[in-house]
Design a protein around this motif. Structure first.
Motif, mmCIF file in Angstrom:
data_model
loop_
_atom_site.group_PDB
_atom_site.id
_atom_site.type_symbol
_atom_site.label_atom_id
_atom_site.label_comp_id
_atom_site.label_asym_id
_atom_site.label_seq_id
_atom_site.Cartn_x
_atom_site.Cartn_y
_atom_site.Cartn_z
ATOM 1 N N ARG A 762 -6.080 88.100 66.414
ATOM 2 C CA ARG A 762 -7.025 88.364 67.501
ATOM 3 C C ARG A 762 -7.444 87.056 68.175
ATOM 4 N NH1 ARG A 762 -7.259 92.856 64.638
ATOM 5 N NH2 ARG A 762 -7.715 91.664 62.769
ATOM 6 N N GLN A 763 -7.954 87.186 69.384
ATOM 7 C CA GLN A 763 -8.266 85.980 70.141
ATOM 8 C C GLN A 763 -9.557 85.322 69.675
ATOM 9 O OE1 GLN A 763 -8.276 88.180 73.819
ATOM 10 N NE2 GLN A 763 -10.359 87.516 74.245
ATOM 11 N N LYS A 764 -9.709 84.085 70.089
ATOM 12 C CA LYS A 764 -10.875 83.282 69.714
ATOM 13 C C LYS A 764 -12.151 83.877 70.316
ATOM 14 C CE LYS A 764 -12.272 78.448 70.432
ATOM 15 N NZ LYS A 764 -12.016 77.547 69.316
ATOM 16 N N LYS A 765 -13.193 83.839 69.536
ATOM 17 C CA LYS A 765 -14.490 84.317 70.047
ATOM 18 C C LYS A 765 -15.008 83.322 71.088
ATOM 19 C CE LYS A 765 -19.043 84.360 67.681
ATOM 20 N NZ LYS A 765 -19.642 84.688 66.364
ATOM 21 N N GLU A 861 -7.428 73.786 87.313
ATOM 22 C CA GLU A 861 -6.353 74.752 87.041
ATOM 23 C C GLU A 861 -5.317 74.052 86.147
ATOM 24 O OE1 GLU A 861 -5.253 78.493 87.743
ATOM 25 O OE2 GLU A 861 -6.445 77.757 89.445
ATOM 26 N N PRO A 862 -4.881 74.686 85.037
ATOM 27 C CA PRO A 862 -3.941 73.998 84.147
ATOM 28 C C PRO A 862 -2.729 73.487 84.913
ATOM 29 C CG PRO A 862 -4.572 76.121 83.242
ATOM 30 C CD PRO A 862 -5.206 76.023 84.587
ATOM 31 N N LYS A 863 -2.348 72.228 84.654
ATOM 32 C CA LYS A 863 -1.205 71.709 85.408
ATOM 33 C C LYS A 863 0.046 71.624 84.548
ATOM 34 C CE LYS A 863 -2.841 66.954 84.934
ATOM 35 N NZ LYS A 863 -3.369 65.808 85.523
ATOM 36 N N ARG A 864 -0.142 71.909 83.252
ATOM 37 C CA ARG A 864 1.029 71.870 82.366
ATOM 38 C C ARG A 864 1.150 73.197 81.635
ATOM 39 N NH1 ARG A 864 -0.805 66.875 79.104
ATOM 40 N NH2 ARG A 864 0.807 67.537 77.660
ATOM 41 N N ASP A 865 2.328 73.424 81.061
ATOM 42 C CA ASP A 865 2.590 74.709 80.428
ATOM 43 C C ASP A 865 1.807 74.852 79.116
ATOM 44 O OD1 ASP A 865 3.650 77.121 79.773
ATOM 45 O OD2 ASP A 865 5.447 76.265 78.841
ATOM 46 N N TYR A 866 1.201 75.999 78.961
ATOM 47 C CA TYR A 866 0.383 76.277 77.789
ATOM 48 C C TYR A 866 1.174 76.106 76.489
ATOM 49 C CZ TYR A 866 -2.966 78.844 74.894
ATOM 50 O OH TYR A 866 -3.878 79.210 73.941
ATOM 51 N N THR A 867 2.396 76.609 76.479
ATOM 52 C CA THR A 867 3.182 76.562 75.238
ATOM 53 C C THR A 867 3.569 75.136 74.865
ATOM 54 O OG1 THR A 867 5.176 77.048 76.484
ATOM 55 C CG2 THR A 867 4.119 78.900 75.380
ATOM 56 N N GLU A 868 3.539 74.249 75.851
ATOM 57 C CA GLU A 868 3.811 72.843 75.555
ATOM 58 C C GLU A 868 2.786 72.327 74.537
ATOM 59 O OE1 GLU A 868 3.271 68.715 77.798
ATOM 60 O OE2 GLU A 868 3.869 70.342 79.137
ATOM 61 N N PHE A 869 1.548 72.790 74.712
ATOM 62 C CA PHE A 869 0.509 72.386 73.763
ATOM 63 C C PHE A 869 0.807 72.949 72.373
ATOM 64 C CE2 PHE A 869 -3.390 72.849 71.372
ATOM 65 C CZ PHE A 869 -3.941 71.579 71.496
ATOM 66 N N LYS A 894 1.137 85.982 74.317
ATOM 67 C CA LYS A 894 -0.166 86.657 74.127
ATOM 68 C C LYS A 894 -1.294 85.628 74.073
ATOM 69 C CE LYS A 894 0.451 90.844 71.366
ATOM 70 N NZ LYS A 894 0.361 91.294 69.976
ATOM 71 N N ALA A 895 -1.005 84.526 73.373
ATOM 72 C CA ALA A 895 -2.012 83.467 73.253
ATOM 73 C C ALA A 895 -2.337 82.899 74.634
ATOM 74 C CB ALA A 895 -1.507 82.363 72.330
ATOM 75 N N ARG A 896 -1.280 82.716 75.437
ATOM 76 C CA ARG A 896 -1.497 82.171 76.783
ATOM 77 C C ARG A 896 -2.313 83.148 77.630
ATOM 78 N NH1 ARG A 896 3.600 80.268 79.193
ATOM 79 N NH2 ARG A 896 4.197 82.394 78.754
ATOM 80 N N ASP A 897 -2.011 84.439 77.486
ATOM 81 C CA ASP A 897 -2.760 85.447 78.258
ATOM 82 C C ASP A 897 -4.239 85.402 77.900
ATOM 83 O OD1 ASP A 897 -0.477 86.170 79.449
ATOM 84 O OD2 ASP A 897 -0.169 88.033 78.310
ATOM 85 N N ALA A 898 -4.507 85.258 76.589
ATOM 86 C CA ALA A 898 -5.919 85.235 76.146
ATOM 87 C C ALA A 898 -6.625 84.034 76.766
ATOM 88 C CB ALA A 898 -5.988 85.179 74.626
ATOM 89 N N ALA A 899 -5.952 82.869 76.756
ATOM 90 C CA ALA A 899 -6.564 81.667 77.334
ATOM 91 C C ALA A 899 -6.720 81.811 78.847
ATOM 92 C CB ALA A 899 -5.720 80.442 76.997
ATOM 93 N N ASP A 900 -5.736 82.423 79.486
ATOM 94 C CA ASP A 900 -5.808 82.650 80.948
ATOM 95 C C ASP A 900 -7.007 83.510 81.301
ATOM 96 O OD1 ASP A 900 -3.681 81.194 81.621
ATOM 97 O OD2 ASP A 900 -2.286 82.868 82.006
ATOM 98 N N ARG A 901 -7.172 84.559 80.489
ATOM 99 C CA ARG A 901 -8.294 85.476 80.775
ATOM 100 C C ARG A 901 -9.611 84.724 80.682
ATOM 101 N NH1 ARG A 901 -5.367 89.162 77.870
ATOM 102 N NH2 ARG A 901 -6.550 88.770 75.968
ATOM 103 N N ARG A 902 -9.691 83.867 79.695
ATOM 104 C CA ARG A 902 -10.917 83.089 79.529
ATOM 105 C C ARG A 902 -11.155 82.213 80.750
ATOM 106 N NH1 ARG A 902 -12.537 81.324 73.484
ATOM 107 N NH2 ARG A 902 -14.003 79.864 74.357
#
Ligand SMILES: Cc1ncc(C[n+]2csc(CCOP(=O)(O)OP(=O)(O)O)c2C)c(N)n1
Ligand code: SF4
Ligand code: SF4
Ligand code: SF4
Length: 914
Positions: A762-765, A861-869, A894-902
């Protein structure tokens, strides 16, 4: 019941001390005594009849041992139960009670002998203690020299290692080898100091053909190994070595160097004990084999060769089998490398002759140390791992649990392999190296011409920049306090690096330069304190902590102490922050040169917010009394001019965070010298008694995400809801770091952690968002390496906000498995923000009052790819060991989507009233 059937004296006890008591009973009875021990297996319900039925008729005296201290009780629990069981049925039996094992002390056979000896006295002592020297209330029993009651064929060994050098793992492996492949019994105890990494590990191993009962550490050893060369100067490692025992030292020295450099105490101990002395240069071998710093397999093989606990060829076979099962999947090369390590451990072991002359080896004159008594009398002893030898009287000044501050600076652990060397001509005087140092052990110094003239010869400086060009400028690391994390050199932004990491061995002269730097006069900060560069001209009041090299938590707290430290009160949740923050006797929080520093205390993991809130309320309750006395005093006519002025100044600035210290100190001074009599004099005195409470303090509540998001959340929420002026700093490592990386509600989706072996589902609180919902709580998310200014701004705003504040700081941690190591801590903080993994914002309710949007999004706005992290950390990449590449991609998405939503939520908040 165990022991003589016709025993006259017995011990009654519970738990593992029974094993020690049995061994001791055998030992004493073999020498003609008649002793026994009764073991209570089931405490509740306590069955009197069963107890009575087990006590031999011959018993005349009983000692009941409890491992507890019930303040205010007439006796400890088991003692009282035994007394009650016997008082009517066998009133002639004399019963005494005593405490053992308090403060985690070992209970050894010699202590048990002292209990039996006590029972033999005409008037045995009751309420006694064993395991300590109580020279205050004189309740401890005298203890004779330690006897070795273990079976003579049991092999006992002690290994000294450096945290994370693999010694503990290798010893666990040896235990498994012997347990699995032979009919021998095996036992192991592992003890550690309280440094987070780079501390001491001690492994105590026993092997034998007979069952091993000894539930205590090895105190008579057949074999001692020292895997860390520097330890020979610090620890009395050979104290437990038996006559004829063996000592293995990992060191690069030739025989000539050994003769010249080995400390005299070690030489004498080896000669006196007629010991066998072996050396192995495991560090060089490991390096040559491509194992980096992993010396464990080499030393383990050497141990098997020396100890002969099993035939050495068998040991080699079993070790190699273990290597295949541990590393088989990682390829043939890795297996081969470790095979070679085993072979080298056997073949490159060298025996050193111990000449008779070593019997008379003389110690070098000790260099005198300028340190407070607490350091020499208590801290040094504890740091040598000899704290258990301190008598109770050593602590009479600390009965309330308080310890002096600023003790960590005396440790001078010298654990870095490489330390930074400053190249003055490249330096642009930005102070960023100092800003990020997790241990506050690289700092900018400003010197007058005279100070420069008096400096050591190689103490280079450059002329200060425009605002402080009357001074010489120098960046100075502390050679012996630096952990070698490399973050300072990594962040150094000058065109050509102004810091290069070089071996400590070649940089030892820097120690003297640091000592000199600490003596130079303090200069008024030439810059604004609340600027990145200016903050580093302020004294850090958190220094030389035992945090891991490169820890992401400490730089935030260190910075806070530079900004508010002389008036901070800190309530600390249990967690890494409390271990590096204050493990006796190491106290890295320290006073500044005026003697003012943060007051710090640690309560529990679960109640820290409430604890800090209590500190705040308690302090202010008394402060309000002081403020009332100020008002009362002002009402008197004809007050002396200096007092009137001090009162007026105090009133003007008593609520001014930056000036409250100055006016309070001034008033305190005037009150101290006040000669008024009568009612005014009485009021003056009462106010003077409360002068410690005049200051406007800055209340901080600090802890990790395990505390804030999970276990202490209820209390945290309650305290934030109170609306009171407290500041909460959450060091978010996204796991319970202190206990080895268990998942918390702060662990992001997909991260592998303990209890989330397949990646968190589940995503981070969003703790910040929850706190923002109150509307009157200041909330910020920060990440130092991403934006030094935003971090500083958020800490400042949080502190200035007249209400509750919550700052959540992203903190890289060894538990993340950063590829490239903790040298990248600051870089990871930057990467986290640039890839949209972590977001920076500040929510300041004060802005609302000004008609502005209280929410400011500081992340672009993120300038680099999330999965790179994600690909930069083992906690994410290890998913591929469990899942197919497609499944891993799916989890990452899924992790990237959760961070995007945030991020989108934050964008909406930021846009709300534009
Ligand atoms: C009630 C309670 N449960 C468990 C523990 C054991 N414990 C001590 S520190 C810690 C983890 C702390 O994690 P966190 O709050 O994230 O801080 P960090 O170590 O990451 O700084 C745990 C589980 C404890 N001390 N008290
Ligand atoms: S190497 Fe690490 S600990 Fe040493 S001075 Fe640099 S930042 Fe500080
Ligand atoms: S970070 Fe580099 S350039 Fe900046 S002060 Fe430190 S050494 Fe000088
Ligand atoms: S937070 Fe992580 S890096 Fe820092 S001391 Fe704890 S375990 Fe070490």
């Amino acid at each position: 019941y165990y022991g003589a059937p016709d025993a006259e004296e017995i011990i009654i006890c519970m738990g593992s001390v029974y094993g020690t008591a049995c061994e001791t009973v055998d030992f004493l009875n073999s020498r003609g005594r008649k002793t026994g021990v009764l073991h209570v297996h089931l405490y509740r319900p306590f069955v009197d009849a069963l107890l009575l039925g087990s006590i031999p008729e011959s018993v005349k005296r009983i000692a009941v041992l409890d491992r507890t201290k019930e303040s205010g009780s007439t006796g400890e629990p088991l003692y009282l139960d035994v007394v009650k069981a016997l008082c009517h049925t066998r009133p002639e039996v004399e019963i005494v009670g005593g405490r053992y094992g308090l403060g985690s002390k070992n209970t050894t056979p010699s202590q048990i002998i002292s209990v039996f000896d006590n029972l033999k006295l005409p008037e045995p002592k009751t309420n006694f203690t064993i395991g300590i020297v109580d020279d205050v209330s004189y309740l401890s029993l005298p203890e004779e020299e330690e006897v070795d009651v273990t079976d003579k064929d049991t092999f006992q060994a002690r290994f000294w290692g450096l945290g994370s050098d693999g010694t503990v793992g290798a010893n666990k492996n040896s235990i498994k080898i012997i347990g699995d492949h032979t009919d021998q019994y095996a036992q192991a105890y592992f003890s550690y100091d309280s440094k987070k990494s780079g501390g001491v590990t001690i492994s105590d191993l026993r092997f034998g053909k007979k069952p091993i009962r000894a539930p205590y550490l090895v105190h008579t050893a057949d074999f001692v190994a020292c895997h860390t060369p520097a330890y020979i100067y610090t620890y009395d490692m050979l104290a437990p070595l038996k006559k004829g025992g063996s000592f293995l030292l990992n060191i690069a020295w030739s025989d000539e160097e050994i003769e010249a450099k080995l400390p005299a105490s070690i030489k004498r101990a080896l000669a006196e004990r007629n010991a066998e002395f072996y050396v192995i240069d495991a560090a060089t071998i490991a390096e040559e084999l491509g194992l980096g710093g992993r010396i464990n397999t080499i030393c383990q093989a050497a141990f098997f060769k020396i100890s002969k606990v099993i035939p050495v060829d068998d040991a080699v076979t079993y070790m190699k089998q273990a290597i295949v099962s541990s590393y088989g999947k990682r390829g043939e090369d890795i297996v081969k490398m470790n095979y070679n390590a085993v072979d080298a451990g056997i073949s490159q072991l060298r025996k050193v002759e111990v000449p008779e002359s070593w019997n008379k080896a003389e110690d070098k004159a000790e260099i005198e140390r300028d340190a407070p008594d607490f350091i020499t009398d208590i801290a040094d002893v504890m740091n040598r791992q000899e704290g258990d030898s301190l008598p109770v009287s050593a602590f009479v000044d600390h009965v309330d649990g308080t310890f002096p501050q600023g003790t960590s600076r005396y440790e001078k652990r010298g654990i870095a392999f490489n330390i930074p060397r400053w190249i003055p001509e490249n330096c642009i005087q930005c102070n960023q190296c100092s800003y990020v140092c997790p241990h506050a052990v690289i700092r900018p110094f400003l010197l007058t011409e005279e100070e420069k003239a008096n400096a050591p010869e190689d103490y280079e400086t450059i002329t200060g920049m425009r605002q402080y060009d009357q001074y010489q400028f120098r960046i100075q690391p502390s050679a012996l306090d630096c952990t070698g994390c490399g973050n300072c050199a990594e962040v150094c932004p000058s065109k050509e690096k102004s810091l290069v990491m070089e071996p400590l061995a070649d940089q030892m002269h820097q120690a003297e330069n640091w000592d000199y730097s600490m003596t130079i006069s303090r200069k008024e900060n030439p810059l604004k304190k609340f600027s990145v560069k200016g903050s580093q001209f302020e004294e850090p009041l958190l220094e030389c902590s035992g945090a891991c090299a490169g820890c992401g938590e400490t730089p935030y707290v260190k910075l806070a102490t530079q900004l508010f430290g002389d008036r901070m009160m800190i309530a600390n949740a249990t967690g890494c922050t409390s271990i590096w923050g204050g493990s006796a006797p190491s106290m890295p929080y320290c006073p500044n040169r005026d003697g003012h520093g943060p007051s710090w205390a640690n309560s529990l993991f679960e109640d820290n917010a409430e604890y800090g809130f209590g500190m705040y309320l308690g302090y202010n309750q008394i402060r309000n009394r002081a403020l009332q006395l100020v008002k009362d005093l002002e009402k008197f006519d004809d007050l002396p001019a200096d007092l009137s002025q001090a009162l007026a100044d105090f009133n003007e600035f008593s609520q001014d965070r930056e000036r409250s210290r100055e006016v309070s100190d001034k008033l305190t001074q005037v009150l101290k010298n006040c000669k008024l009599s009568g009612e005014a004099g009485e009021t003056c005195k009462r106010l003077s008694d409360l002068s410690d409470y005049l200051m406007l303090r800055s209340q901080w509540i600090i802890g990790g995400d395990g505390w804030a998001y999970d276990i202490g959340f209820g209390g945290l929420d309650h305290v934030l809801a109170s609306g009171e002026d407290v500041n909460v700093l959450v060091l978010d490592t996204e796991v319970y770091s202190n206990t080895g990386g268990q998942a918390s509600k702060a662990t992001p989706l997909g991260a592998v952690a303990q209890f989330a072996a397949g990646g968190k589902e589940r995503q981070k609180k969003d703790l910040g968002l929850m706190a923002m919902s109150y509307g009157y709580v200041y909330v910020a998310q920060i990440s130092m390496g991403a934006n030094y200014n935003q971090t500083l701004k958020a800490l400042r705003e949080a502190e200035e906000y007249d209400g509750p504040s919550l700052v959540i700081a992203y903190a890289p941690c060894i538990n993340h498995g950063i590829r490239g190591g903790m040298v990248l801590s600051q870089q990871r903080e930057k990467d986290a923000v640039e890839t949209g993994y972590w977001h920076l914002y500040r929510f300041n309710p004060d802005l609302e009052a000004e008609g502005k949007n209280p929410f400011v999004l500081d992340s672009r706005e993120p300038k680099r790819d999330y999965t790179e992290f994600l690909k930069g950390e083992v906690r994410y990449t290890s998913l591929s060991q469990k899942y197919s590449p497609e499944k891993v991609d799916e989890i990452f998405a899924k992790a990237r989507d959760a961070a995007d939503r945030r991020y989108k939520t934050y964008q909406r908040l930021a846009a709300a009233e534009e």
